[in-house]
Enzyme design. Structure first.
Site, PDB file in Angstrom:
ATOM      1  N   LYS A 121      43.744  39.252  80.639  1.00 18.52           N
ATOM      2  CA  LYS A 121      44.801  40.237  80.406  1.00 18.52           C
ATOM      3  C   LYS A 121      46.077  39.906  81.163  1.00 18.52           C
ATOM      4  CE  LYS A 121      41.576  42.069  78.135  1.00 18.52           C
ATOM      5  NZ  LYS A 121      40.650  40.980  78.424  1.00 18.52           N
ATOM      6  N   CYS A 196      37.244  30.399  83.780  1.00 20.74           N
ATOM      7  CA  CYS A 196      35.937  30.085  83.201  1.00 20.74           C
ATOM      8  C   CYS A 196      36.052  28.927  82.214  1.00 20.74           C
ATOM      9  CB  CYS A 196      35.363  31.312  82.502  1.00 20.74           C
ATOM     10  SG  CYS A 196      35.066  32.704  83.604  1.00 20.74           S
ATOM     11  N   GLU A 445      34.698  45.654  76.904  1.00 17.70           N
ATOM     12  CA  GLU A 445      34.194  44.383  76.383  1.00 17.70           C
ATOM     13  C   GLU A 445      32.678  44.349  76.537  1.00 17.70           C
ATOM     14  OE1 GLU A 445      36.318  40.538  77.317  1.00 17.70           O
ATOM     15  OE2 GLU A 445      34.491  40.255  78.494  1.00 17.70           O
ATOM     16  N   SER A 471      33.823  39.406  74.422  1.00 20.05           N
ATOM     17  CA  SER A 471      34.465  38.276  75.083  1.00 20.05           C
ATOM     18  C   SER A 471      34.759  37.204  74.048  1.00 20.05           C
ATOM     19  CB  SER A 471      33.529  37.713  76.151  1.00 20.05           C
ATOM     20  OG  SER A 471      33.951  36.437  76.558  1.00 20.05           O
TER      21      SER A 471
END
Length: 556
Positions: A121, A196, A445, A471
């Site tokens: 975000k 990630c 989410e 996700s």
């Protein structure tokens, strides 16, 4: 005396005095002032190293004749928040990030800015702020974690990234791995800072920034905290000074055509469904009218050239070695508008001419795609009259069409409980509602339940449908963004246990096997539930947020 008076800009005396207290000299304040907008924090692995990166950016700005001034914004971590009921705050944080940056940049009247950011975000929030502030702007996204390849033990030879941790929870729940093995994955997978290393929303948005032309080539997929990244950081600082000198402002790069290009690029590598929310929001910031319906057309206009974890065995480091975003864009050239510009003040036609293609199977050639269409599909039908979103590139072929009985959950926690207690059966269609922008509030989410489902081996027999979201690293038949959401009286609100649900992704249909009269009767009996949160920011958010169809933007 009058001559001395003429030299003094009385309107800036107080401002200069206050800047002097911050350590800036008169000479510093005569140079272009560049905001180093940094989302550094100690509670997010994608951001913990950004303070060091900012030092290199400052060097670049100063070397090019500017005065760098570091400011900050918030950076909550989706993954950490998703472990509890607190993920309601994550999507709403996008608007806070955009507004906080806008407030400081406008109030202090900066000449330019470099956005140093990572994650789901924060990048979108800063993109929105860039469009609002509309000054010379460069981005430096934070780079990725190193993947963990185990060299001994049960997992010897296997490479793990963050999405594998979530799926391991499901594996442990059904006895596929031991507690010790789960602990090994937990302790050792995330061993460096960075975003990630999977095709989640964070990397999708970093790639979109590069495809928009707002970051330097190679920035999106680079490994965090490596010498190569430090060089890019210095160059980004110098680059923003060139933008200032040449009068190139953010909206020269962020426009309708560049947004379409970036969406096409992301669709061609199986990017996150969350990009729909963020790109619709960005379009809104520049007066555009992009909605999730447009992604159906965009996705059908490009082939799928690449897939990454968890939809394949390739990770983002593999993507970088294969040439990254620029290499993919070069292969996608016939599908793009190459007249859009980047922060080097080059048209993409010129930039891509400099790209040398590295032959590999990671990024396919245009004539040999993984699929003839992009990675996202928009489904419609009596269960989602205004549309729903699915990452088609991550769905097993045998689940592209599925019929099954509904099993209804009123929130994510109820679903988790059912998964952990093994109450989900093959063939079920899990309906999770009141998780939309207004109903949750915050549009949570459901990535962890979705990953647990995969780990339990149910992704080839069980589907999930929600008015919440997933996700970018979700795989399997997980359909989200159902509109209208349950809280606004969408048909998902009246589904009952046992109702037959029909999913037909190739034909873009999502239906409940009820007559129009039965649906109308049930909706007539439905009553809007009391809002779950009636105080604080989420209470305000629930009153002004739009449908997910429009990007979950403020609608005032």
């Amino acid at each position: 005396m009058s001559k001395d008076r003429a030299k003094i800009d009385l309107s800036r005396v107080y401002e200069k005095a206050l800047y002097h207290a911050c350590g800036y000299s008169d000479e510093d304040l005569e140079k272009p002032r560049v905001a180093i907008v940094n989302s550094w924090t100690e509670i997010n692995p994608g951001h913990i190293h950004l303070r060091e990166l900012s030092n290199y950016v400052k060097m670049g700005v100063a070397d090019a004749g500017g005065t760098p001034m570091e400011i900050n914004t918030i950076a909550p971590c989706d993954g950490i928040a998703n472990s509890g009921n607190f993920s309601k705050y994550i999507l709403p944080s996008r608007e806070l990030i955009a507004s906080s940056v806008e407030c400081v940049i406008k109030a202090h009247n900066f000449d330019g800015m470099v956005m140093i950011c990572s994650c789901d975000k924060i990048i979108p929030g800063m993109l929105m702020a860039a469009a609002r502030c509309n000054i010379p702007t460069a981005f430096l996204t934070g780079g990725v974690m190193k993947p963990r390849t185990f060299t001994e033990g049960f997992f010897k030879g296997k490479t793990f990234v963050t999405c594998d941790i979530k799926e391991a929870i499901g594996m442990y729940n059904v006895g596929k791995i031991t507690e010790k093995q789960l602990d090994m994955i937990t302790q050792e997978t995330c061993y460096t800072s960075g975003t990630c290393n999977m095709m989640g929303t964070a990397i999708t948005m970093a790639c979109i920034v590069e495809a928009l032309g707002l970051s330097l080539p190679g920035t999106a997929t680079i490994t965090a905290n490596e010498p190569e990244q430090f060089k890019i950081a210095i160059k980004a600082g110098r680059c923003v000074m060139d933008l200032i000198k040449n009068g190139i402002i953010a909206r020269d790069l962020i426009n309708g055509e560049s947004i379409k290009n970036a969406c096409k690029v992301a669709l061609s590598f199986g990017g996150s469904t969350n990009m729909i929310l963020h790109m619709c929001a960005l379009s809104h910031e520049i007066g555009g009218k992009l909605t999730h319906d447009d992604f159906e057309t965009l996705s059908r206009s490009v082939p799928l050239l690449a897939k990454f974890k968890p939809a394949s065995n390739y990770n983002i480091t593999d993507f970088h070695k294969a040439g990254g975003v620029m290499s993919l864009m070069k292969k996608l050239t016939p599908k793009l508008n190459l007249n859009t510009k980047n922060i080097l003040n080059l048209r993409f036609k010129e930039s891509l001419e400099q790209v040398k293609i590295i032959e590999n199977e990671i990024i396919r050639q245009l004539e040999n795609p993984l699929a003839n269409e992009g990675g996202i599909a928009i489904l419609k039908g009596n269960l989602a009259p205004e549309g729903a979103v699915v990452k088609i590139s991550a769905v097993n072929p045998e689940m592209l069409q599925h019929k099954g009985p509904a099993k209804v959950f009123e929130c994510e926690e109820d679903l988790r409980d059912a998964l952990f207690s093994k109450k989900i059966e093959k063939g079920d269609v899990l309906i999770i509602r009141y998780e939309g922008p207004k109903g949750s509030p915050g549009m949570r989410e459901l990535s962890i339940p979705a990953a647990i489902l995969v780990g339990m081996g149910l992704d080839k027999s069980v589907a999930m449908i929600t008015d919440g979201r997933y996700s970018g690293a979700t795989r399997g038949p997980c359909i989200g963004h159902v509109c209208p959401e349950a809280y606004e009286g969408g048909p998902i609100a009246i589904v009952q246990d046992g109702d037959l649900i029909n999913i037909d992704i190739p034909n873009r249909r999502l239906e409940i096997r009820l007559s129009d009269d039965e649906i109308k009767e049930r909706l007539g009996q439905w009553k809007q539930p009391k809002q779950k949160i009636d105080f604080g920011y989420l209470s305000i958010y629930s009153k002004i947020v739009s449908s997910a169809k429009y990007g979950a933007i403020y609608k005032i």
